[in-house]
Design an enzyme around this catalytic site. Structure first.
Site, short mmCIF file in Angstrom:
data_model
loop_
_atom_site.label_atom_id
_atom_site.label_comp_id
_atom_site.label_asym_id
_atom_site.label_seq_id
_atom_site.Cartn_x
_atom_site.Cartn_y
_atom_site.Cartn_z
N LYS A 53 25.13 44.04 26.73
CA LYS A 53 26.29 43.90 25.85
C LYS A 53 25.89 44.20 24.40
CE LYS A 53 28.54 40.74 29.02
NZ LYS A 53 28.97 39.39 29.41
N GLN A 97 28.24 33.46 27.70
CA GLN A 97 27.83 34.05 28.97
C GLN A 97 27.86 32.99 30.08
OE1 GLN A 97 27.36 37.29 29.39
NE2 GLN A 97 26.88 37.07 31.56
N ASP A 120 36.47 37.77 26.22
CA ASP A 120 36.37 37.72 27.68
C ASP A 120 37.73 37.51 28.33
OD1 ASP A 120 33.92 38.20 28.92
OD2 ASP A 120 33.11 36.23 28.40
N1 GUN Z 1 29.19 36.28 33.95
C1 GUN Z 1 29.52 37.20 34.88
N2 GUN Z 1 30.50 38.00 34.43
C2 GUN Z 1 30.79 37.59 33.18
C3 GUN Z 1 31.71 38.02 32.20
O1 GUN Z 1 32.48 38.96 32.38
N3 GUN Z 1 31.69 37.33 31.03
C4 GUN Z 1 30.88 36.27 30.82
N4 GUN Z 1 30.96 35.65 29.65
N5 GUN Z 1 30.02 35.84 31.71
C5 GUN Z 1 29.96 36.49 32.89
#
Ligand code: GUN
Length: 302
Positions: A53, A97, A120
């Site tokens: 990211k 996350q 998100d």
């Molecule tokens: N863990 C797995 N997929 C995601 C996601 O799309 N966003 C976040 N914050 N954590 C994750």
């Protein structure tokens, strides 16, 4: 033979579009989009996702930062960090996350993020706005799926779509997006009695179940669009002879390979369109996270 949808290529196109939007926002408003990622603990997969990211942010010219917290952090510790980020004018996107360590209350954490900075799209306010078809931030993976369908010219309106998986992150929001585009949607999950009954006549099958080889060739219609969201790591000791041969290069170098939830080698000849794993939906998730962040930055700097 199916047309193979390259998420890698489409994600690169989207990132190029975002780069231009970043330049425009800087020129007109003097604002550079800022994303802050909170990582609690040291889950190895989460570390890789967070690093990817950050890399994506750098590629399109965002400012990004990572807030690392120990795996002993409490809900209150995380809430304090979120409160600071909610108030910062240089941060337009906040992402925590997942998964979080067991002692942390995930719902309290997600609800603490300002909905306007919730890139998100996991805040109940954004989920509710999606249901109500109001302007909102939508989870990245499902919006990436819709983007793939649209950019490949696949008709969603009136299509029979079957969503396999009902998670908050993929299945449920994807279903709503498809419905908002006027597809007729069936949602399947682990309690579904006869999965094949729901997939075999579908024009679009989207699979996010986390079960390798779940979707076989007799479960999809000739010419169907098959979107595979699964990411399953298969080590050499668990691989079939066919997989060992097909992914020989991966096994030789890494001793493992990544496959989706679709029996790709069997389904691909029958499908009209199909996404590979890796290189299908995966790269779109980051592209759409970046897209949500520029969207948030534009709205917050109006
Ligand atoms: N863990 C797995 N997929 C995601 C996601 O799309 N966003 C976040 N914050 N954590 C994750």
């Amino acid at each position: 033979m199916a047309k193979i949808i390259s998420g890698t290529k489409i994600a690169a196109d989207i990132k190029n579009e975002i780069k231009q939007e970043v330049a425009e926002l800087e020129r007109t408003k003097g604002v550079k989009p800022g994303l802050s990622v909170i990582l609690v603990g040291d889950n190895p997969a989460s570390k890789v996702y967070v690093a990817n990211k950050q890399k994506g942010c750098a590629e399109v010219g965002f400012i990004s930062e990572e807030i690392k917290m120990p795996d002993t952090a409490t809900t209150s510790d995380v809430l304090k960090e979120i409160d600071k980020l909610n108030k910062r004018a240089d941060i337009h996107g906040i992402l925590v996350q997942l998964p979080l360590p067991a002692q942390i209350n995930k719902n309290d954490v997600l609800e603490a993020i300002l909905p306007e900075k919730d890139v998100d799209g996991f805040h109940p306010v954004n989920m509710g706005r999606l249901v109500a078809q109001q302007e909102c931030l939508v989870p990245a993976t499902p919006s990436g799926i819709i983007e793939l369908l649209k950019r490949e010219g696949i008709t969603i309106k009136g299509a029979n779509a079957t969503m396999v998986g009902h998670s908050e992150i993929v299945g449920k929001p994807c279903t709503l997006l498809l419905l908002n585009e006027w597809a007729t949607v069936s949602i399947c999950h682990i309690e579904t009695r006869d999965l094949k009954m729901h997939t075999k006549d579908a024009d679009i099958v989207i699979v996010a179940a986390g079960v390798p080889y779940l979707i076989k060739e007799d479960m999809v219609k000739q010419g169907a669009t098959v979107i595979d969201v699964g990411i399953n790591r298969i080590t050499a000791d668990k691989a079939s002879p066919e997989l060992l041969e097909w992914r020989k290069a991966d096994f030789d170098v890494k001793g493992a390979t990544l496959i989706g939830d679709v029996d790709y080698q069997k389904v691909e000849p029958k499908a009209g369109f199909i996404t590979p794993v890796p290189g299908g939906v995966g790269p779109m998730t980051i592209a759409m996270l970046l897209s949500n962040t520029i969207k948030a930055a534009k709205r917050l700097s109006k």
